[in-house]
Write a protein that holds these residues in place. Structure first.
Motif, PDB file in Angstrom:
ATOM      1  N   PRO A   1       0.677  -1.136  -0.017  1.00 22.79           N
ATOM      2  CA  PRO A   1       0.118  -0.021  -0.060  1.00 22.79           C
ATOM      3  C   PRO A   1       0.815   1.156   0.099  1.00 22.79           C
ATOM      4  CG  PRO A   1      -0.021  -1.061   2.171  1.00 22.79           C
ATOM      5  CD  PRO A   1       0.689  -1.891   1.224  1.00 22.79           C
ATOM      6  N   LYS A   2       0.440   2.267  -0.581  1.00 23.22           N
ATOM      7  CA  LYS A   2       0.995   3.646  -0.588  1.00 23.22           C
ATOM      8  C   LYS A   2       0.826   4.196   0.763  1.00 23.22           C
ATOM      9  CE  LYS A   2       0.542   4.490  -5.519  1.00 23.22           C
ATOM     10  NZ  LYS A   2      -0.105   5.375  -6.486  1.00 23.22           N
ATOM     11  N   HIS A   3       1.830   5.314   0.919  1.00 29.15           N
ATOM     12  CA  HIS A   3       1.559   6.196   2.317  1.00 29.15           C
ATOM     13  C   HIS A   3       0.233   6.729   2.306  1.00 29.15           C
ATOM     14  CE1 HIS A   3       6.032   6.543   2.881  1.00 29.15           C
ATOM     15  NE2 HIS A   3       5.835   5.088   2.668  1.00 29.15           N
ATOM     16  N   GLY A   4      -0.502   6.985   3.372  1.00 23.41           N
ATOM     17  CA  GLY A   4      -1.538   7.383   3.743  1.00 23.41           C
ATOM     18  C   GLY A   4      -3.106   6.340   3.496  1.00 23.41           C
ATOM     19  N   THR A   5      -2.481   5.150   3.077  1.00 21.69           N
ATOM     20  CA  THR A   5      -3.498   4.059   2.742  1.00 21.69           C
ATOM     21  C   THR A   5      -4.096   3.545   4.204  1.00 21.69           C
ATOM     22  OG1 THR A   5      -2.527   3.499   0.749  1.00 21.69           O
ATOM     23  CG2 THR A   5      -4.242   1.789   2.011  1.00 21.69           C
ATOM     24  N   VAL A   6      -5.357   3.507   4.153  1.00 25.02           N
ATOM     25  CA  VAL A   6      -6.124   3.096   5.585  1.00 25.02           C
ATOM     26  C   VAL A   6      -6.244   1.771   5.538  1.00 25.02           C
ATOM     27  CG1 VAL A   6      -8.067   3.364   7.161  1.00 25.02           C
ATOM     28  CG2 VAL A   6      -7.182   5.269   5.968  1.00 25.02           C
ATOM     29  N   VAL A   7      -5.828   0.936   6.333  1.00 26.76           N
ATOM     30  CA  VAL A   7      -5.991  -0.327   6.466  1.00 26.76           C
ATOM     31  C   VAL A   7      -6.850  -0.866   7.563  1.00 26.76           C
ATOM     32  CG1 VAL A   7      -4.784  -2.574   6.508  1.00 26.76           C
ATOM     33  CG2 VAL A   7      -3.818  -0.838   5.250  1.00 26.76           C
ATOM     34  N   THR A   8      -7.789  -1.795   7.709  1.00 26.36           N
ATOM     35  CA  THR A   8      -8.551  -2.160   8.856  1.00 26.36           C
ATOM     36  C   THR A   8      -7.865  -3.283   9.659  1.00 26.36           C
ATOM     37  OG1 THR A   8      -9.797  -3.737   7.569  1.00 26.36           O
ATOM     38  CG2 THR A   8     -10.706  -1.252   7.859  1.00 26.36           C
ATOM     39  N   LYS A   9      -7.104  -4.118   9.075  1.00 29.05           N
ATOM     40  CA  LYS A   9      -6.346  -5.220   9.852  1.00 29.05           C
ATOM     41  C   LYS A   9      -4.868  -5.414   9.474  1.00 29.05           C
ATOM     42  CE  LYS A   9      -7.108  -9.943  10.871  1.00 29.05           C
ATOM     43  NZ  LYS A   9      -8.101 -11.163  10.371  1.00 29.05           N
ATOM     44  N   VAL A  10      -4.013  -5.458  10.301  1.00 29.34           N
ATOM     45  CA  VAL A  10      -2.494  -5.988  10.025  1.00 29.34           C
ATOM     46  C   VAL A  10      -2.319  -7.089  10.711  1.00 29.34           C
ATOM     47  CG1 VAL A  10      -0.259  -5.002  10.383  1.00 29.34           C
ATOM     48  CG2 VAL A  10      -1.990  -3.249  10.039  1.00 29.34           C
TER      49      VAL A  10
ATOM     50  N   ARG B   1      -4.928   4.660  14.153  1.00 25.03           N
ATOM     51  CA  ARG B   1      -5.842   5.845  14.199  1.00 25.03           C
ATOM     52  C   ARG B   1      -7.282   4.881  14.275  1.00 25.03           C
ATOM     53  NH1 ARG B   1      -6.400   9.833   9.462  1.00 25.03           N
ATOM     54  NH2 ARG B   1      -4.481  10.528   9.970  1.00 25.03           N
ATOM     55  N   ASN B   2      -7.763   5.557  15.547  1.00 26.69           N
ATOM     56  CA  ASN B   2      -8.960   4.861  15.879  1.00 26.69           C
ATOM     57  C   ASN B   2      -8.910   3.289  15.981  1.00 26.69           C
ATOM     58  OD1 ASN B   2     -10.268   7.448  16.455  1.00 26.69           O
ATOM     59  ND2 ASN B   2     -10.911   7.486  13.966  1.00 26.69           N
ATOM     60  N   LYS B   3      -9.643   2.726  15.148  1.00 22.41           N
ATOM     61  CA  LYS B   3      -9.540   1.207  14.933  1.00 22.41           C
ATOM     62  C   LYS B   3      -8.878   0.811  13.833  1.00 22.41           C
ATOM     63  CE  LYS B   3     -13.651   0.280  17.850  1.00 22.41           C
ATOM     64  NZ  LYS B   3     -14.867  -0.488  17.923  1.00 22.41           N
ATOM     65  N   ASN B   4      -8.389   1.697  12.857  1.00 25.75           N
ATOM     66  CA  ASN B   4      -7.630   1.505  11.788  1.00 25.75           C
ATOM     67  C   ASN B   4      -6.046   1.704  11.708  1.00 25.75           C
ATOM     68  OD1 ASN B   4     -10.077   0.819  10.560  1.00 25.75           O
ATOM     69  ND2 ASN B   4     -10.608   2.847  10.189  1.00 25.75           N
ATOM     70  N   TYR B   5      -5.449   1.184  10.756  1.00 28.06           N
ATOM     71  CA  TYR B   5      -4.146   1.395  10.625  1.00 28.06           C
ATOM     72  C   TYR B   5      -3.652   2.214   9.305  1.00 28.06           C
ATOM     73  CZ  TYR B   5      -3.473  -2.157  14.127  1.00 28.06           C
ATOM     74  OH  TYR B   5      -3.632  -3.158  15.158  1.00 28.06           O
ATOM     75  N   ILE B   6      -2.893   3.405   9.530  1.00 28.50           N
ATOM     76  CA  ILE B   6      -2.495   4.232   8.268  1.00 28.50           C
ATOM     77  C   ILE B   6      -1.104   3.875   8.025  1.00 28.50           C
ATOM     78  CG2 ILE B   6      -2.382   6.396   7.506  1.00 28.50           C
ATOM     79  CD1 ILE B   6      -4.808   7.193   9.193  1.00 28.50           C
ATOM     80  N   VAL B   7      -0.747   3.478   6.697  1.00 25.98           N
ATOM     81  CA  VAL B   7       0.381   3.225   6.425  1.00 25.98           C
ATOM     82  C   VAL B   7       1.263   4.671   6.378  1.00 25.98           C
ATOM     83  CG1 VAL B   7       1.869   2.540   4.072  1.00 25.98           C
ATOM     84  CG2 VAL B   7      -0.373   1.524   4.549  1.00 25.98           C
TER      85      VAL B   7
ATOM     86  N   LYS C   1       7.530   8.555  21.991  1.00 24.28           N
ATOM     87  CA  LYS C   1       6.259   8.540  22.698  1.00 24.28           C
ATOM     88  C   LYS C   1       5.201   8.321  21.500  1.00 24.28           C
ATOM     89  CE  LYS C   1       7.836  11.449  26.401  1.00 24.28           C
ATOM     90  NZ  LYS C   1       7.322  12.516  27.187  1.00 24.28           N
ATOM     91  N   THR C   2       5.429   7.706  20.530  1.00 17.25           N
ATOM     92  CA  THR C   2       4.384   7.187  19.285  1.00 17.25           C
ATOM     93  C   THR C   2       4.605   5.793  19.034  1.00 17.25           C
ATOM     94  OG1 THR C   2       4.544   9.428  18.470  1.00 17.25           O
ATOM     95  CG2 THR C   2       3.540   7.878  17.263  1.00 17.25           C
ATOM     96  N   ASN C   3       3.317   5.114  19.290  1.00 16.73           N
ATOM     97  CA  ASN C   3       3.499   3.558  18.653  1.00 16.73           C
ATOM     98  C   ASN C   3       3.347   3.692  16.989  1.00 16.73           C
ATOM     99  OD1 ASN C   3       3.440   2.634  21.331  1.00 16.73           O
ATOM    100  ND2 ASN C   3       1.197   2.404  21.309  1.00 16.73           N
ATOM    101  N   PHE C   4       4.310   2.980  16.564  1.00 13.90           N
ATOM    102  CA  PHE C   4       4.440   2.450  15.199  1.00 13.90           C
ATOM    103  C   PHE C   4       4.108   1.138  15.194  1.00 13.90           C
ATOM    104  CE2 PHE C   4       6.541   6.706  15.166  1.00 13.90           C
ATOM    105  CZ  PHE C   4       5.933   7.209  14.000  1.00 13.90           C
ATOM    106  N   TYR C   5       3.596   0.584  14.139  1.00 14.36           N
ATOM    107  CA  TYR C   5       3.401  -0.804  13.790  1.00 14.36           C
ATOM    108  C   TYR C   5       4.196  -1.506  12.735  1.00 14.36           C
ATOM    109  CZ  TYR C   5      -0.041  -0.041  17.391  1.00 14.36           C
ATOM    110  OH  TYR C   5      -0.687   0.505  18.399  1.00 14.36           O
TER     111      TYR C   5
END
Length: 116
Positions: A31-40, A64-70, A50-54
């Motif tokens: 996925p490109k940067h900024g793509t919203v993904v519901t499951k990883v 972001r909320n219940k989603n992940y953003i690339v 102090k920021t969580n990255f996955y």
């Protein structure tokens, strides 16, 4: 007639080999940067400033909320492992690792994102 049979059998064998090779080809689309993904799948949580990255399969995400953003990999963040398909490159005498356009430097047991 015998020559025709030989040619047909040879063509059938070559066609079968081509089909078999085509079935083994794997194309991965990232996925490109900024793509919203519901499951990883099986993400590794890495805390940076102090920021969580996955981190999963070489792709970086922010929650972001219940989603992940690339997102882009933040410079200085550390990971323990890189995917096997990474490339080893020597730049200005330094051994660096490149995966999906992101450059890593090995420091101890970790890999750190660097600018090149």
């Amino acid at each position: 007639m015998k020559t025709l049979k030989t040619i047909l059998v040879t063509m059938a064998l070559l066609g079968g080999m081509l089909i078999t090779n085509a079935q083994r080809t794997v194309v991965r689309v990232y996925p490109k940067h900024g793509t919203v993904v519901t499951k990883v799948t099986k993400p590794k949580v890495v805390v940076h400033n102090k920021t969580n990255f996955y981190f999963a399969d070489g792709v970086w995400y922010k929650a972001r909320n219940k989603n992940y953003i690339v997102c882009a990999a933040p410079v200085g963040i550390k990971v323990k492992r890189l995917p096997r398909s990474r490339k080893i490159v020597v730049v200005n005498g330094r051994k660096l690792y490149k995966y999906r356009g992101i450059w890593y430097k090995k420091t101890g047991r970790n890999y750190v994102v660097v600018n090149v």
